[in-house]
Design a protein around this motif. Structure first.
Motif, PDB file in Angstrom:
ATOM      1  N   ARG A  28      35.327  33.587  41.956  1.00  0.00           N
ATOM      2  CA  ARG A  28      36.769  33.732  41.930  1.00  0.00           C
ATOM      3  C   ARG A  28      37.124  35.066  41.265  1.00  0.00           C
ATOM      4  NH1 ARG A  28      36.083  30.086  44.962  1.00  0.00           N
ATOM      5  NH2 ARG A  28      37.067  28.012  44.966  1.00  0.00           N
ATOM      6  N   ARG A  29      38.418  35.454  41.406  1.00  0.00           N
ATOM      7  CA  ARG A  29      38.930  36.641  40.732  1.00  0.00           C
ATOM      8  C   ARG A  29      40.064  36.205  39.805  1.00  0.00           C
ATOM      9  NH1 ARG A  29      40.215  41.823  44.250  1.00  0.00           N
ATOM     10  NH2 ARG A  29      41.086  40.206  45.599  1.00  0.00           N
ATOM     11  N   VAL A  30      40.016  36.655  38.556  1.00  0.00           N
ATOM     12  CA  VAL A  30      41.035  36.297  37.565  1.00  0.00           C
ATOM     13  C   VAL A  30      42.350  36.994  37.925  1.00  0.00           C
ATOM     14  CG1 VAL A  30      41.635  36.313  35.111  1.00  0.00           C
ATOM     15  CG2 VAL A  30      39.232  36.077  35.810  1.00  0.00           C
ATOM     16  N   THR A  31      43.461  36.252  37.863  1.00  0.00           N
ATOM     17  CA  THR A  31      44.761  36.835  38.194  1.00  0.00           C
ATOM     18  C   THR A  31      45.665  36.994  36.983  1.00  0.00           C
ATOM     19  OG1 THR A  31      45.711  34.667  38.684  1.00  0.00           O
ATOM     20  CG2 THR A  31      44.678  35.860  40.514  1.00  0.00           C
ATOM     21  N   GLU A  32      45.356  36.301  35.888  1.00  0.00           N
ATOM     22  CA  GLU A  32      46.140  36.461  34.661  1.00  0.00           C
ATOM     23  C   GLU A  32      45.228  36.215  33.468  1.00  0.00           C
ATOM     24  OE1 GLU A  32      48.516  32.547  33.671  1.00  0.00           O
ATOM     25  OE2 GLU A  32      48.792  33.017  35.813  1.00  0.00           O
ATOM     26  N   GLN A  33      45.567  36.832  32.339  1.00  0.00           N
ATOM     27  CA  GLN A  33      44.699  36.711  31.174  1.00  0.00           C
ATOM     28  C   GLN A  33      44.492  35.241  30.826  1.00  0.00           C
ATOM     29  OE1 GLN A  33      45.653  37.591  26.820  1.00  0.00           O
ATOM     30  NE2 GLN A  33      44.579  39.477  27.417  1.00  0.00           N
ATOM     31  N   THR A  34      43.226  34.875  30.620  1.00  0.00           N
ATOM     32  CA  THR A  34      42.849  33.494  30.344  1.00  0.00           C
ATOM     33  C   THR A  34      41.851  33.475  29.199  1.00  0.00           C
ATOM     34  OG1 THR A  34      43.151  32.892  32.669  1.00  0.00           O
ATOM     35  CG2 THR A  34      41.838  31.395  31.314  1.00  0.00           C
ATOM     36  N   VAL A  35      42.094  32.648  28.205  1.00  0.00           N
ATOM     37  CA  VAL A  35      41.208  32.536  27.056  1.00  0.00           C
ATOM     38  C   VAL A  35      40.469  31.206  27.132  1.00  0.00           C
ATOM     39  CG1 VAL A  35      41.032  32.492  24.547  1.00  0.00           C
ATOM     40  CG2 VAL A  35      42.746  33.950  25.650  1.00  0.00           C
ATOM     41  N   ILE A  36      39.136  31.285  27.107  1.00  0.00           N
ATOM     42  CA  ILE A  36      38.299  30.089  27.085  1.00  0.00           C
ATOM     43  C   ILE A  36      37.300  30.258  25.949  1.00  0.00           C
ATOM     44  CG2 ILE A  36      36.776  28.575  28.394  1.00  0.00           C
ATOM     45  CD1 ILE A  36      37.834  29.835  30.958  1.00  0.00           C
ATOM     46  N   GLY A  37      37.506  29.552  24.863  1.00  0.00           N
ATOM     47  CA  GLY A  37      36.638  29.721  23.699  1.00  0.00           C
ATOM     48  C   GLY A  37      36.704  31.139  23.184  1.00  0.00           C
ATOM     49  N   ASP A  38      35.547  31.810  23.076  1.00  0.00           N
ATOM     50  CA  ASP A  38      35.484  33.198  22.613  1.00  0.00           C
ATOM     51  C   ASP A  38      35.727  34.201  23.730  1.00  0.00           C
ATOM     52  OD1 ASP A  38      34.840  32.523  19.963  1.00  0.00           O
ATOM     53  OD2 ASP A  38      32.722  32.282  20.479  1.00  0.00           O
ATOM     54  N   ALA A  39      35.842  33.724  24.945  1.00  0.00           N
ATOM     55  CA  ALA A  39      35.951  34.625  26.093  1.00  0.00           C
ATOM     56  C   ALA A  39      37.410  34.889  26.447  1.00  0.00           C
ATOM     57  CB  ALA A  39      35.232  34.025  27.293  1.00  0.00           C
ATOM     58  N   VAL A  40      37.741  36.158  26.649  1.00  0.00           N
ATOM     59  CA  VAL A  40      39.068  36.556  27.102  1.00  0.00           C
ATOM     60  C   VAL A  40      38.906  37.177  28.477  1.00  0.00           C
ATOM     61  CG1 VAL A  40      41.128  37.918  26.637  1.00  0.00           C
ATOM     62  CG2 VAL A  40      39.810  36.960  24.730  1.00  0.00           C
ATOM     63  N   LEU A  41      39.323  36.465  29.506  1.00  0.00           N
ATOM     64  CA  LEU A  41      39.165  36.914  30.887  1.00  0.00           C
ATOM     65  C   LEU A  41      40.417  37.675  31.297  1.00  0.00           C
ATOM     66  CD1 LEU A  41      37.328  34.353  30.422  1.00  0.00           C
ATOM     67  CD2 LEU A  41      37.539  33.920  32.861  1.00  0.00           C
ATOM     68  N   GLU A  42      40.209  38.885  31.801  1.00  0.00           N
ATOM     69  CA  GLU A  42      41.331  39.754  32.137  1.00  0.00           C
ATOM     70  C   GLU A  42      41.572  39.786  33.646  1.00  0.00           C
ATOM     71  OE1 GLU A  42      43.277  40.979  30.025  1.00  0.00           O
ATOM     72  OE2 GLU A  42      42.165  40.977  28.128  1.00  0.00           O
TER      73      GLU A  42
END
Length: 421
Positions: A307-321
């Motif tokens: 998949r491709r991230v479309t909005e900033q998402t925080v999962i635990g220590d990970a910040v997906l941009e």
């Protein structure tokens, strides 16, 4: 690399740093290390970053993966074309440079509307009448093999049966089934830098041309068949563009052949090792659907979705941009002990089996009922007709590191020869 680095994964990170999980699902050792690798990742780095293939996030725990699958607004599967003509996004990492598989590589709302066009053909109610047809076809194949005492799980049964069903579903000439199926199987099994791969691409083009010619003929003169219904359907008050019709048909063919072939190979390989379960199938044929479902959980033919991230998402220590890619490991999700106790054990008596082999959410495999029916028939008939069959593992040829699909090029089996019926 796909092994755990010295010092372990950097799951505990300082603010602003990414947890690093250096996974390369295209590496030569990934097929043999993937299960152990994701077990370690799930415990130490359930969501982490890999620099391979331009960089992407790796998810290894069931809940994170399922959450991503049900949130297409946050995790997009759309494949888009850039100004230079290249493709980005889509369901694989790295992105395949060919037209999107629709509606698989398309987001809602249009993707859901396109999916609704094909689901009626593929519902449990719609496909169940095919069971006697599939059974008769499998029996004919087994009759041909009986005197030889030998067959190939992949080439003699696993590939022809799904291909025949696809031609039935789409109203195509059944004599073309083998040619239609071959390039989808060979795409994963033939080395991409080999001369034969050029033939694979040429045959894939032939399939596309066949579908396009058929679709245009049936739009001009529709009948009572699936392709006619697709090409004459309207979405949002307008006919579905012909290019999108072809994309949908290519997905139906591609999704309907090779994955089921590989699922059969894994199932028969396991049943050769677990003779008690094979005997249970003989004694209690009603357990076959549960056998199929549990083996699909344990040995998913497609190991990951992207998949491709479309909005900033925080999962635990990970910040997906936004814009970053994410690999969702179906293999890891299906072996998460928090959801499937003792996940490495095949247990057909598990409670409701929520595995992700067919995906989840708006992109859950539309052909899952077809695949289950085919596998139930093939497994039951092979076990009943050749109860002493044995897989010749030393001659089996497995896919090289394809990155996404786990399957076999060939898998010979032997049994006590029988007189023709």
């Amino acid at each position: 690399m796909s092994r755990v680095p010295e010092g372990g994964w950097t799951a505990a990170v300082r603010p602003g740093e990414r947890p690093v999980c250096p996974v390369d699902h295209h590496s030569p050792d990934y097929p043999t290390t993937a299960r152990d690798l994701h077990d370690e990742l799930r415990a130490a780095c359930p969501v982490g970053w890999s620099e391979a293939h331009g960089g992407f996030w790796v998810m290894s725990d069931y809940e994170s993966i399922k959450d991503a699958l049900v949130e297409p607004s946050r995790f997009s599967s759309a494949k888009t074309q850039e100004l230079d003509g290249s493709w980005s996004g889509g369901s694989t990492i790295p992105t395949t440079q060919r037209a999107p598989m629709l509606p698989l590589e398309m987001d809602p709302p249009l993707g859901v509307r396109y999916r609704s066009l094909i689901v009626p053909w593929l519902s449990r109610t719609a496909v169940e009448p095919l069971r006697p047809v599939v059974t008769a076809y499998v029996d004919r194949l087994l009759d041909q093999m009986a005197p030889a005492g030998r067959f190939d799980v992949v080439t003699d049964v696993g590939a022809p049966v799904p291909a025949m069903v696809v031609t039935k579903l789409l109203g195509l000439d059944e004599s073309l089934a083998e040619r239609i199926a071959w390039p989808f199987h060979a795409f994963e099994s033939v080395a991409k830098n080999s001369p034969e791969f050029r033939r694979v691409l040429a045959e894939m083009g032939w399939v596309r041309d066949l579908l396009e010619d058929t679709a245009r003929e049936r739009r001009a003169s529709p009948g009572d068949d699936a392709i006619s219904r697709l090409v004459t359907a309207e979405v949002e008050g307008a006919p579905v563009p012909m290019g999108d019709c072809i994309g949908i048909l290519m997905t139906l063919v591609g999704g309907g052949v090779d994955t089921t072939t590989n699922a059969l190979a894994h199932a028969l390989d396991y049943l050769d090792r677990d003779r008690a379960l094979r005997q249970r199938i003989l004694d209690e044929p009603r357990v076959v659907p549960r056998v199929v479902d549990e083996l699909l959980r344990a040995f998913p033919p497609v190991w990951q979705l992207s998949r491709r991230v479309t909005e900033q998402t925080v999962i635990g220590d990970a910040v997906l941009e936004p814009g970053e890619r994410v690999m969702l490991s179906v293999l890891a999700a299906n072996h998460d002990p928090g959801v499937f106790p003792d996940p490495t054990t095949v247990n057909i008596d598990r409670p409701p089996n929520r595995h992700l082999t067919f995906g989840w959410g708006v992109h859950r495999c539309a052909g899952l009922h077809v695949a289950r029916l085919e596998l139930e028939v093939m497994i039951e008939r092979i076990v009943r007709r050749f109860p002493d069959h044995r897989i010749v593992r030393e001659e089996a040829r497995r896919y090289a590191a394809s990155g996404n699909v786990d399957g076999y090029i060939s898998m010979p089996a032997v049994f006590t020869a029988q007189a023709s019926r």
